[in-house]
Design a protein around this motif. Structure first.
Motif, PDB file in Angstrom:
ATOM      1  N   VAL A 174     -48.141  74.675  -3.671  1.00  0.00           N
ATOM      2  CA  VAL A 174     -49.148  75.309  -2.810  1.00  0.00           C
ATOM      3  C   VAL A 174     -48.639  75.381  -1.372  1.00  0.00           C
ATOM      4  CG1 VAL A 174     -51.441  75.025  -1.792  1.00  0.00           C
ATOM      5  CG2 VAL A 174     -51.115  74.720  -4.259  1.00  0.00           C
ATOM      6  N   LEU A 175     -48.090  74.288  -0.882  1.00  0.00           N
ATOM      7  CA  LEU A 175     -47.607  74.252   0.498  1.00  0.00           C
ATOM      8  C   LEU A 175     -46.454  75.236   0.706  1.00  0.00           C
ATOM      9  CD1 LEU A 175     -47.693  70.384   1.059  1.00  0.00           C
ATOM     10  CD2 LEU A 175     -49.324  72.082   1.926  1.00  0.00           C
TER      11      LEU A 175
ATOM     12  N   GLY B  67     -43.664  75.722  -9.755  1.00  0.00           N
ATOM     13  CA  GLY B  67     -42.309  76.253  -9.833  1.00  0.00           C
ATOM     14  C   GLY B  67     -41.719  76.527  -8.465  1.00  0.00           C
ATOM     15  N   ASN B  68     -42.580  76.532  -7.465  1.00  0.00           N
ATOM     16  CA  ASN B  68     -42.135  76.652  -6.074  1.00  0.00           C
ATOM     17  C   ASN B  68     -42.166  75.257  -5.446  1.00  0.00           C
ATOM     18  OD1 ASN B  68     -42.119  79.787  -5.482  1.00  0.00           O
ATOM     19  ND2 ASN B  68     -43.970  79.353  -6.663  1.00  0.00           N
ATOM     20  N   GLY B  69     -41.445  75.067  -4.379  1.00  0.00           N
ATOM     21  CA  GLY B  69     -41.540  73.823  -3.625  1.00  0.00           C
ATOM     22  C   GLY B  69     -40.910  72.614  -4.271  1.00  0.00           C
TER      23      GLY B  69
ATOM     24  N   GLN C 158     -45.146  80.979   3.009  1.00  0.00           N
ATOM     25  CA  GLN C 158     -44.784  82.385   2.839  1.00  0.00           C
ATOM     26  C   GLN C 158     -45.968  83.322   3.096  1.00  0.00           C
ATOM     27  OE1 GLN C 158     -43.024  82.812  -1.091  1.00  0.00           O
ATOM     28  NE2 GLN C 158     -42.022  80.816  -0.916  1.00  0.00           N
ATOM     29  N   GLY C 159     -47.121  82.756   3.416  1.00  0.00           N
ATOM     30  CA  GLY C 159     -48.304  83.568   3.699  1.00  0.00           C
ATOM     31  C   GLY C 159     -48.983  84.126   2.468  1.00  0.00           C
ATOM     32  N   VAL C 160     -48.676  83.572   1.307  1.00  0.00           N
ATOM     33  CA  VAL C 160     -49.184  84.123   0.045  1.00  0.00           C
ATOM     34  C   VAL C 160     -50.701  83.987  -0.073  1.00  0.00           C
ATOM     35  CG1 VAL C 160     -49.151  83.818  -2.468  1.00  0.00           C
ATOM     36  CG2 VAL C 160     -47.007  83.820  -1.171  1.00  0.00           C
TER      37      VAL C 160
END
Length: 243
Positions: free
Chosen positions: A141-142, A123-125, A147-149
């Motif tokens: 993932v990237l 859902g991100n990227g 964001q340093g997650v």
């Protein structure tokens, strides 16, 4: 160390053991369900050694897959087999994030016995995936890594080999999860992605729990992560001492 051996929605605030909903093995909460869960795990313990915290991960892998032979496919990356289990339990106790690759793995993470925030990468990227043509899970993932997650987090990959490969790249570039649980499944790049992740994790001192072969999947990844929560719950109650 003895064998006696994060937050999804609705988790309670940490403080002492009484602040947590008791960890319910296999999700059981009623008397009948607990009896079934205990009987199931007793049968697994007849098939898998029960001497170390690493054995607990092997037991959970057998229960999650229904295959006694799966215990021989689990791999631990670290100076000892116990290292990734200890690292995972400490991360749970420290309320570090649990970050899964897809929704199915997130749904399988227990809401009991911890106060870790739990989130999924998928859902991100979306824009990165569109621009580069990479898979949505790899791009997710990237994007979260930017964001340093993943630093200090429990990184869990149960479905997507490309997510495992992306996480390996992130570790090479300096990201340091507290522990990685990676069991992506399939016939294309699954085994290869876990091999690469093990090699990179070993090179950079990141504890990891993976498996060999084509098998794996979301249920297995969630089950292994839940066992880290279970170990942490036993540490909190005084049943297990971590080195």
């Amino acid at each position: 160390m003895t064998t006696e051996d994060c937050r999804t929605d609705g988790g309670s605030e940490a403080g002492n053991a009484s602040d947590f909903e008791e960890y319910a093995d296999l999700g059981a909460t009623t008397e009948n369900a607990m009896a079934i869960a205990e009987t199931s795990m007793d049968r697994v313990r007849d098939l898998v050694p029960d001497e170390t915290v690493a054995d607990r991960i092997r037991q959970k892998s057998v229960h999650a897959t229904g295959d006694p032979e799966f215990q021989h496919l689990v791999r631990f990356t670290g100076e000892t087999e116990a290292e990734p289990v200890v690292a995972g339990a400490r991360a749970v106790l420290d309320e570090q994030p649990i970050v899964t690759d897809i929704t199915m793995v997130k749904a399988g993470i227990t809401g009991r016995g911890h106060d870790c925030p739990v989130q999924k990468a998928i859902g991100n990227g979306a824009e990165l995936a569109k621009q580069t043509g990479t898979t949505r899970t790899a791009a997710s993932v990237l994007e979260l890594d930017k964001q340093g997650v993943y630093d200090g987090a429990i990184a869990v990959i149960g479905n997507a080999p490309t997510a495992a490969l992306a996480l390996a790249d992130c570790i090479e570039d300096g990201t340091r999860p507290a522990v990685v649980v990676a069991t992506p499944v399939g016939f294309v790049k699954a085994a290869e992605s876990r091999t690469r992740l093990r090699e990179v994790a070993d090179s950079y001192g990141v504890p990891a729990i993976t498996n060999v072969g084509r098998r794996g999947g979301s249920g297995l990844a969630a089950g292994l992560t839940n066992e880290l929560v279970h170990v942490a719950s036993d540490v909190r109650s005084g049943e297990v001492d971590l080195p």
